[in-house]
Design an enzyme around this catalytic site. Structure first.
Site: not given
Length: 477
Positions: A206, A208-209, A211-212, A284, A382
């Site tokens: 789902g 991020g805003p 489920v996260g 990363c 980044e």
């Protein structure tokens, strides 16, 4: 070719069974090489998270008391399943991320299989006790964990969280990225077939805003492990703060590679460029700031140009670099290239225009910038794309100062005449990881960053310790 429509991507995996989501919303998974829809994946809701957490909490009461032998057998069974379904895992990552399959095999899949087996041999951690004076120090699992994994190395980070958590007797809810969720579905099937007890592993994909955020704030989750951007990591930490849960984070980076004056310049520059261009720059730990002695700068720029222009694009068996993961990420990278030009950096090769013959798909040319200083945006932020900045330095003190002049501290690199000469420089770099003379990533060693690159560690013994609570039992003297 794997048929992803055979995966139960319209379902959640909760409490040992495939279930409908309360939301009923589906999200397309796009192949970034040809922009075609691979399949659709259900988007979980906060209610789904509540359901999964309840299942994980109930399972924890039993799972925490399983023997080390039982957990070892289950982790090895999962690793065996990963071996049997290696091609499905390769295709799941390759199709959704765009990494060529022949590279995806060793970069994205073989390492995680090794890591699963590594933690299968470390399940006795709960049996280890220590004497500290008149006290006995015991180890216990931290509890129910929420895992939020990224799109760039999705299986790598899945295993880096799930494997040590299982070894330590924890239960979990996993939320993959909407961009690359397919390997989590393959893993859920593998875990189900391995016989893991219901509720120990739960899968709720789902946004991020949604489920996260629900995982981060949930009062019945004891720990959240997040991999992603520093911006999102800050939001996870804020959401988790009211419940004072443990939070581990692997976040962004802007990592330096120092090449010394006595190094093999050709080998060092080639390796440094390939480190950035692999996985289309979406790494990363990528060493995107190459620091070069001023007296060798022009030669290094020429080498970097040749390496970049020799990169084969595409997803075929001869390709080295595929597309960016999404149209959004492609546009972000193009924006940074334009920003570099606007701020006065010299474009050696590459650029923001689509590569010839790759107008379809989310491709960006391998790009090399010269005449970069450490105040430019492309040297400080980044980019997460195939863009490398070449920065000259006068002496080693200046090189170390430039290398450490960043908000991040995830990775670094040194290439010197030999590894022994590089170690004193590596010791002075403010980063959790340092690659010396082309050294490879090691799943037995801790992985994590300093400063705004996160906190906590993954992989190795340190990665296992993150899932442990220490209890001191005071005995009578």
């Amino acid at each position: 070719m794997t048929d992803f429509y055979k995966l139960k991507t319209d379902k959640l995996f909760i409490d040992g069974s495939w279930q409908d989501s309360r939301s009923g919303v589906l999200h397309p998974v796009i192949n970034p090489a040809n922009e075609a829809v691979i399949c659709e994946v259900v988007q979980g809701s906060a209610e789904d998270v509540d359901h999964a957490v309840a299942a994980a909490r109930a399972a924890f009461r039993r799972w925490r008391n399983t023997s080390a032998v039982d957990r070892t057998e289950l982790l090895n069974a999962i690793a065996d399943g990963m071996e049997r379904r290696k091609e499905d895992l390769i295709q799941a990552v390759s199709q959704a991320l765009g990494c060529p399959a022949h590279i995806c095999k060793w970069l994205h899949v073989e390492g995680p299989i090794y890591a699963m087996r590594y933690y299968a041999q470390h399940t006795d951690i709960l049996d280890k006790t220590e004497k500290a004076g008149h006290s006995l120090v015991m180890r216990e699992p931290i509890g129910v964990c929420g895992f939020i994994t990224p799109w760039n190395y999705p299986l790598h980070q899945f295993v880096g969280k799930v494997a040590p958590a299982l070894a330590a007797g924890c239960t979990m809810i996993c939320k993959p990225s909407e961009i690359t969720p397919l390997q989590d579905y393959v893993m859920a099937e593998i875990i189900e077939s391995a016989g893991l007890p219901p509720g120990v592993f739960n899968l709720v994909p789902g946004a991020g805003p949604v489920v996260g955020a629900a995982l981060s704030a949930h009062p019945d989750i004891d720990m959240v492990s997040f991999t992603g951007s520093t911006r999102a990591g800050i939001e996870v930490a804020k959401a988790a703060a009211p419940t004072v849960k443990r939070v581990t984070q692997e976040l962004g980076g802007k990592s330096p590679l120092i090449i010394t004056a006595d190094a093999d310049l050709e080998a060092a520059v080639r390796w440094g460029c390939e480190d950035v261009f692999i996985n289309s720059g979406q790494t990363c730990t990528a060493l995107t700031r190459m620091l070069i002695p001023a007296e060798h700068y022009d030669a290094a720029v020429a080498i970097a140009k040749n390496v970049a222009e020799g990169v084969t694009l595409g997803t075929g068996p001869d390709a080295f670099m595929g597309p960016l993961s999404s149209a959004r990420q492609r546009d972000i990278v193009r924006g940074y290239i334009e920003k570099g030009l606007a701020e006065g950096a010299r474009l050696v090769t590459g650029g923001a225009e689509p590569p010839v013959q790759f107008e379809q798909g989310f491709y960006v040319k391998p790009t090399v910038f010269a005449d970069v200083n450490n105040e430019m945006t492309i040297a400080r932020e980044e980019i997460f794309g195939p863009v490398i900045c070449l920065i000259p330095y006068g002496d080693m003190e200046e090189a170390i100062r430039i290398a450490n002049d960043t908000d991040y501290g995830l990775s670094s690199g040194v290439w010197a005449k030999d590894p022994e000469s590089a170690l004193p420089i590596a010791r002075r770099l403010e980063a959790g990881l340092c690659f010396v003379n082309g050294g490879e990533f090691n799943y037995d060693a801790p992985f994590g960053g300093y400063k705004r690159s996160g906190n906590g560690r993954e992989f190795g013994q340190a990665g296992l310790d993150e899932f442990i609570e220490l209890k001191s039992v005071q005995l009578p003297t």
